[in-house]
Scaffold this motif. Structure first.
Motif, PDB file in Angstrom:
ATOM      1  N   LEU A  36       2.191   1.861   0.546  1.00  0.00           N
ATOM      2  CA  LEU A  36       3.547   2.411   0.658  1.00  0.00           C
ATOM      3  C   LEU A  36       3.730   3.633  -0.243  1.00  0.00           C
ATOM      4  CD1 LEU A  36       5.614  -0.892   0.749  1.00  0.00           C
ATOM      5  CD2 LEU A  36       5.115   0.635   2.656  1.00  0.00           C
ATOM      6  N   LEU A  37       3.145   3.598  -1.446  1.00  0.00           N
ATOM      7  CA  LEU A  37       3.255   4.750  -2.351  1.00  0.00           C
ATOM      8  C   LEU A  37       2.485   5.948  -1.805  1.00  0.00           C
ATOM      9  CD1 LEU A  37       2.887   2.963  -5.801  1.00  0.00           C
ATOM     10  CD2 LEU A  37       4.917   4.144  -4.951  1.00  0.00           C
TER      11      LEU A  37
ATOM     12  N   PRO B 195       9.867  11.742  -0.117  1.00  0.00           N
ATOM     13  CA  PRO B 195      10.717  11.977  -1.309  1.00  0.00           C
ATOM     14  C   PRO B 195      11.931  11.079  -1.359  1.00  0.00           C
ATOM     15  CG  PRO B 195      10.018  14.059  -0.337  1.00  0.00           C
ATOM     16  CD  PRO B 195       9.588  12.989   0.598  1.00  0.00           C
ATOM     17  N   GLN B 196      12.393  10.571  -0.190  1.00  0.00           N
ATOM     18  CA  GLN B 196      13.592   9.721  -0.199  1.00  0.00           C
ATOM     19  C   GLN B 196      13.267   8.272  -0.553  1.00  0.00           C
ATOM     20  OE1 GLN B 196      12.850  11.827   2.310  1.00  0.00           O
ATOM     21  NE2 GLN B 196      14.402  13.411   1.944  1.00  0.00           N
ATOM     22  N   THR B 197      12.011   7.889  -0.521  1.00  0.00           N
ATOM     23  CA  THR B 197      11.637   6.512  -0.816  1.00  0.00           C
ATOM     24  C   THR B 197      11.717   6.265  -2.317  1.00  0.00           C
ATOM     25  OG1 THR B 197      10.119   6.550   1.070  1.00  0.00           O
ATOM     26  CG2 THR B 197       9.865   4.768  -0.518  1.00  0.00           C
ATOM     27  N   THR B 198      12.396   5.211  -2.728  1.00  0.00           N
ATOM     28  CA  THR B 198      12.520   4.861  -4.128  1.00  0.00           C
ATOM     29  C   THR B 198      11.550   3.745  -4.491  1.00  0.00           C
ATOM     30  OG1 THR B 198      14.242   3.226  -3.714  1.00  0.00           O
ATOM     31  CG2 THR B 198      14.945   5.506  -4.052  1.00  0.00           C
ATOM     32  N   ILE B 199      11.294   3.628  -5.796  1.00  0.00           N
ATOM     33  CA  ILE B 199      10.428   2.550  -6.282  1.00  0.00           C
ATOM     34  C   ILE B 199      11.043   1.192  -5.959  1.00  0.00           C
ATOM     35  CG2 ILE B 199       9.306   1.605  -8.318  1.00  0.00           C
ATOM     36  CD1 ILE B 199       8.216   4.293  -7.488  1.00  0.00           C
ATOM     37  N   LEU B 200      12.389   1.105  -6.007  1.00  0.00           N
ATOM     38  CA  LEU B 200      13.062  -0.167  -5.708  1.00  0.00           C
ATOM     39  C   LEU B 200      12.827  -0.582  -4.258  1.00  0.00           C
ATOM     40  CD1 LEU B 200      14.893  -2.459  -6.544  1.00  0.00           C
ATOM     41  CD2 LEU B 200      16.869  -1.025  -6.010  1.00  0.00           C
ATOM     42  N   ASP B 201      12.860   0.389  -3.307  1.00  0.00           N
ATOM     43  CA  ASP B 201      12.602   0.071  -1.903  1.00  0.00           C
ATOM     44  C   ASP B 201      11.205  -0.519  -1.730  1.00  0.00           C
ATOM     45  OD1 ASP B 201      14.343   3.061  -0.798  1.00  0.00           O
ATOM     46  OD2 ASP B 201      15.090   1.054  -1.277  1.00  0.00           O
ATOM     47  N   ILE B 202      10.226   0.093  -2.415  1.00  0.00           N
ATOM     48  CA  ILE B 202       8.847  -0.396  -2.314  1.00  0.00           C
ATOM     49  C   ILE B 202       8.729  -1.775  -2.949  1.00  0.00           C
ATOM     50  CG2 ILE B 202       6.479   0.081  -3.031  1.00  0.00           C
ATOM     51  CD1 ILE B 202       7.119   3.050  -2.796  1.00  0.00           C
TER      52      ILE B 202
ATOM     53  N   PHE C  63       8.289  -5.518 -10.636  1.00  0.00           N
ATOM     54  CA  PHE C  63       7.300  -4.806  -9.824  1.00  0.00           C
ATOM     55  C   PHE C  63       6.523  -3.794 -10.664  1.00  0.00           C
ATOM     56  CE2 PHE C  63       6.529  -0.897  -7.283  1.00  0.00           C
ATOM     57  CZ  PHE C  63       5.498  -1.381  -6.513  1.00  0.00           C
ATOM     58  N   THR C  64       7.241  -3.051 -11.522  1.00  0.00           N
ATOM     59  CA  THR C  64       6.579  -2.029 -12.355  1.00  0.00           C
ATOM     60  C   THR C  64       5.570  -2.683 -13.291  1.00  0.00           C
ATOM     61  OG1 THR C  64       8.541  -0.622 -12.240  1.00  0.00           O
ATOM     62  CG2 THR C  64       6.970  -0.189 -14.019  1.00  0.00           C
ATOM     63  N   ARG C  65       5.954  -3.807 -13.916  1.00  0.00           N
ATOM     64  CA  ARG C  65       5.021  -4.493 -14.825  1.00  0.00           C
ATOM     65  C   ARG C  65       3.787  -5.008 -14.080  1.00  0.00           C
ATOM     66  NH1 ARG C  65      10.026  -6.299 -16.819  1.00  0.00           N
ATOM     67  NH2 ARG C  65       9.879  -8.228 -15.612  1.00  0.00           N
TER      68      ARG C  65
ATOM     69  N   PHE D 256      -2.028  -4.320 -12.804  1.00  0.00           N
ATOM     70  CA  PHE D 256      -3.076  -4.319 -11.781  1.00  0.00           C
ATOM     71  C   PHE D 256      -3.836  -3.000 -11.755  1.00  0.00           C
ATOM     72  CE2 PHE D 256      -4.837  -6.460  -8.141  1.00  0.00           C
ATOM     73  CZ  PHE D 256      -5.313  -5.437  -7.350  1.00  0.00           C
ATOM     74  N   TYR D 257      -3.107  -1.871 -11.801  1.00  0.00           N
ATOM     75  CA  TYR D 257      -3.746  -0.564 -11.667  1.00  0.00           C
ATOM     76  C   TYR D 257      -3.863   0.206 -12.982  1.00  0.00           C
ATOM     77  CZ  TYR D 257      -3.440  -0.906  -6.571  1.00  0.00           C
ATOM     78  OH  TYR D 257      -3.577  -1.275  -5.278  1.00  0.00           O
ATOM     79  N   GLY D 258      -3.241  -0.305 -14.048  1.00  0.00           N
ATOM     80  CA  GLY D 258      -3.324   0.396 -15.318  1.00  0.00           C
ATOM     81  C   GLY D 258      -2.416   1.595 -15.419  1.00  0.00           C
ATOM     82  N   VAL D 259      -1.495   1.759 -14.489  1.00  0.00           N
ATOM     83  CA  VAL D 259      -0.590   2.913 -14.484  1.00  0.00           C
ATOM     84  C   VAL D 259       0.684   2.474 -13.771  1.00  0.00           C
ATOM     85  CG1 VAL D 259      -1.508   3.833 -12.311  1.00  0.00           C
ATOM     86  CG2 VAL D 259      -0.386   5.374 -13.917  1.00  0.00           C
ATOM     87  N   THR D 260       1.826   3.027 -14.176  1.00  0.00           N
ATOM     88  CA  THR D 260       3.098   2.658 -13.546  1.00  0.00           C
ATOM     89  C   THR D 260       3.217   3.311 -12.173  1.00  0.00           C
ATOM     90  OG1 THR D 260       4.275   4.545 -14.501  1.00  0.00           O
ATOM     91  CG2 THR D 260       4.183   2.519 -15.803  1.00  0.00           C
ATOM     92  N   PRO D 261       4.085   2.768 -11.286  1.00  0.00           N
ATOM     93  CA  PRO D 261       4.281   3.402  -9.967  1.00  0.00           C
ATOM     94  C   PRO D 261       4.736   4.849 -10.064  1.00  0.00           C
ATOM     95  CG  PRO D 261       5.239   1.206  -9.982  1.00  0.00           C
ATOM     96  CD  PRO D 261       4.835   1.508 -11.391  1.00  0.00           C
ATOM     97  N   THR D 262       5.586   5.150 -11.052  1.00  0.00           N
ATOM     98  CA  THR D 262       6.072   6.536 -11.202  1.00  0.00           C
ATOM     99  C   THR D 262       4.929   7.477 -11.550  1.00  0.00           C
ATOM    100  OG1 THR D 262       8.190   5.659 -11.941  1.00  0.00           O
ATOM    101  CG2 THR D 262       7.735   7.988 -12.378  1.00  0.00           C
TER     102      THR D 262
END
Length: 740
Positions: free
Chosen positions: A696-697, A702-709, A721-723, A728-734
């Motif tokens: 999804l990321l 640009p209109q898709t938010t982290i909350l939607d994902i 979700f961010t934690r 898992f990936y060692g980096v935040t979604p942002t």
């Protein structure tokens, strides 16, 4: 003696010369320092003056740029206002044109062009519809049967003659009758008119009347009375009304009714997010105008829509306020309706015991007024509630009563709905044969009516029920093969229908069942279905998210435009006041952001290298493990992934429920999944969630938010979700989005 005196005089002369030299040097040094200090002071003064000039020039340029931006923004706002006004005007013109066309299509001029046979057909149709309206049982199937035609033939012939569907034609007749009654029977209430026109309640009649005539029945009567009063007053006194105040009130009322109608339309089209946005704008306006009936109706709509959004606290607040207004009115029918809404919200919120209290109270009120349609509806709701608590006997009693009422009153479509509810109860009771018999009676009806959606779902349930029967303990191999072969045509047809309708979720479910049914019959075909299932599963989430986002943007473009214009108008004065202060802050922020950006780039570069290495190692290990799996293990993992995907969609991921659906104990399921994948169930579920989040990321807009994902991956809040993504990936979604 003379030589000593000469020596002393020489020493004194040297000392005096040194003293004079030092004194002269000190004065010269002081003078030099003074001159040098003046030069430095003048130089510093010139530098300060230059700096001030530069600062003034920069501030002037930035202020001019701000002024230019404000001017451009004002022009853009004016342009957007004109566009919005033109679109609104065009919409009103199209609406008036459509209303005229509807009126013309049923007028005498159109009738004069019809053949004698068509006139007789329309005359018989209108007579049957009038009789059904009087008996409060309007049904297209019954109309077609009375005309000795199939439903499909009746629909095609009526559409060819009038250009309308049967439902629109019936609504047209109802509305013409309603306007006649309002014009000529002042002693009848709006509820009486609604029942004479075949509507069960006042709220549904109000919405239909508003959509057809552009005004509610209450406002229509008010305009008639106001016209009579003004006419009488103009004759007696000759006084003219205050056009300005009336015009303003009319505009406010018109805007409130426009929003009220839009929320009702969005609700009927199942666009719940749109209905909530528009309804929350309409509600305070309706309250200010004192439109009690519309306020209660809007509260009911908002309660249902916010419940669909899983905002149960807000939904209960709206529903209970609506119930309080209904109790104040004393209308038992409306009280029972709002009570049923409250009960349904509690059931959706996983509080079925609390919800059952309200549903039973609604059922009691419906029995007091002997409203058979509502009794059947509330019995169906009670059956669903009892089923959610696994009270199968009680659920079966309620649904049997609902079925009897629907059958006696001749509501064929509602009857099929109740039968489907009964089949679900029987499946919960493990009475597969009885459930299959009900589905066999429903499926031909859906085929005949062309209801492909309900047909596909029913076929899918039948196929999976047969598969479930084949996997019961004690089932002989021959019987198992027979049930699997019997399930194949149901699932094939379900796959075909879902594919034609563009319904990927049900298609994926059907392909999974087809793969299981074909595994022992035709392994090659089963592998083909498995490959199609995997492809569909991979593309499902991306396509669905893109379609929903595009539809959302198309629906809310004008609303967002109006909101942005209002926000700009409010902030314009503040921007002009704080402009100079923001200039100094902007310079500081730029410096800080550049430093922070450089630091983040360094950190991201280090993390990216580690992340790529870990991802490559994990994917290699996963590929090696999948290559070593047996056919039974692949089947186990495939079914596990399907159930997890369904749980993520329903936001109810649970290992115990997962093991139960796999017909295993929780301990057996954990041990087998650990043996195949080397992971615990929670780690395996997290893996699936994170893979979906990454897709999804990667394909986000640009209109898709982290909350939607986060919500799409089954997380209830963005923080959790961010934690999980960071672990898992060692980096935040942002940071992941910034890198891409």
């Amino acid at each position: 003696m003379d030589s000593d005196s000469a020596r002393r005089e020489l020493v004194r002369s040297d000392r005096l010369k040194d003293s004079l030299y030092n004194k002269a040097f000190g004065e010269a040094q002081t003078k030099y320092n003074a001159e040098l200090g003046n030069d430095q002071l003048q130089e510093e003064t010139r530098l300060v003056s230059r700096s001030r000039i530069y600062i003034i020039i920069i501030c002037t340029v930035l202020l001019a740029a701000a002024v230019v931006l404000v001017v451009r923004q004002r022009r853009l706002i004016a342009l957007q206002k004109r566009r919005l006004s033109e679109e609104t005007k065009t919409l009103e013109e199209l609406k008036l044109h459509y209303e005229h066309q509807q009126q013309d299509s049923t007028g005498n001029d159109a009738a004069s062009e019809l053949s004698e046979q068509d006139k007789q057909f329309l005359s018989k149709t209108m007579t049957i519809i009038d009789n059904q309206i009087e008996s409060n049982s309007v049904n297209v199937d019954d109309i077609a049967s009375a005309l000795a035609m199939s439903t499909s033939q009746f629909r095609r012939r009526l559409s060819a003659i009038t250009g309308e569907t049967p439902q629109n034609y019936i609504t047209n007749i109802r509305m013409q009758k309603a306007r006649y009654l309002l014009d000529n029977t002042p002693d009848m209430t709006i509820l009486d008119v609604a029942k004479c026109c075949g509507y069960d309640g006042q709220s549904s009649f109000t919405r239909a009347f508003k959509r057809f005539f552009g005004v509610t029945p209450s406002d229509y009567l008010a305009k008639l009375i106001l016209t009579l009063i003004l006419f009488t007053a103009s004759i007696a006194v000759g006084a003219a009304p205050d056009n300005k105040s009336q015009g303003k009130q009319a505009v406010n009322r018109q805007e409130a009714m426009r929003l009220y109608e839009a929320s009702g339309s969005y609700y009927e089209e199942q666009l719940y997010d749109s209905a909530v946005i528009v309804g929350e704008q309409a509600l305070p306006m309706l309250r200010q105008l004192g439109m009690t009936d519309e306020v209660a109706d809007e509260l009911s709509i908002l309660a249902v829509c916010t419940s669909r959004q899983s905002d149960y606290q807000k939904a209960l607040r709206y529903a209970k306020e609506c119930n309080a207004m209904d109790r104040a009115s004393g209308d038992k029918e409306m009280i029972s309706s709002s009570l049923n809404t409250i009960g349904a919200i509690y059931v959706d919120a996983k509080q079925p015991q609390e919800g059952l209290k309200y549903i039973l109270e609604a059922l009691q009120l419906a029995e007091e007024i002997n409203h058979r349609a509502r009794i059947a509806m509330y019995c169906g709701a009670a059956a669903e509630t009892e089923l959610s608590m696994s009270h199968f006997d009680a659920a079966l009693r309620y649904i049997e009563r609902a079925i009897r009422l629907e059958r006696e009153d001749g509501r064929q479509m509602k009857l099929r709905v109740r039968l489907a509810q009964k089949a679900a109860i029987l499946l919960g009771m493990k009475q597969h044969q009885e459930a299959l018999a009900i589905f066999d009676s429903i499926i031909p009806y859906f085929r005949h009516e062309g209801n492909r959606q309900s047909l596909a779902i029913s076929l899918n349930k039948v196929g999976h029920t047969l598969l479930s029967m084949s996997r019961e303990q004690g089932c002989a191999d021959a019987e198992k093969r027979r049930l699997e072969r019997q399930a194949v045509p149901y699932l094939r047809e379900a796959v075909s229908l879902c594919h034609e309708m563009g319904n990927p979720y049900n298609e994926m479910h059907a392909r999974d069942g087809l793969y299981q049914a074909l595994w022992t019959i035709s392994p090659d075909s089963a592998r083909l279905e498995l490959e199609r299932f995997d492809l569909l599963k991979d593309s499902l989430y991306n396509n669905g998210a893109a379609d929903l986002l595009a539809r959302y943007n198309a629906e809310f473009g004008n609303t967002r435009l109006t909101e942005e214009n209002t926000s700009v108008h409010r902030s314009r004065t503040i921007i002009l006041i704080v402009c100079l202060a923001l200039l100094a802050v902007a310079v500081t922020l730029v410096v800080m952001l550049r430093r922070r950006s450089a630091l983040q780039r360094r950190r991201l570069s280090e993390v990216t290298m580690t992340l790529d290495e870990l991802r490559q190692r994990y994917e290699n290990e996963r590929a090696d493990r999948q290559q070593e799996l047996s056919a039974r293990d692949k089947d186990f993992l495939s079914r596990t992934m399907v159930i997890i995907a369904e749980q993520i969609e329903n936001n109810s991921v649970n290992v115990d429920a997962l093991a139960s659906q796999m017909a295993m104990s929780t301990t057996q399921f954990r041990n087998r999944l650990k043996a195949i994948t080397g992971e615990t169930p929670q780690a395996y579920i997290t893996n699936i969630r994170m893979q979906k989040a990454r897709q999804l990321l990667d394909n986000s807009t640009p209109q898709t938010t982290i909350l939607d994902i986060a919500l799409s991956c089954g997380y209830e809040d963005q923080g959790a979700f961010t934690r999980a993504f960071k672990r898992f990936y060692g980096v935040t979604p942002t940071d992941y989005l910034s890198r891409n």
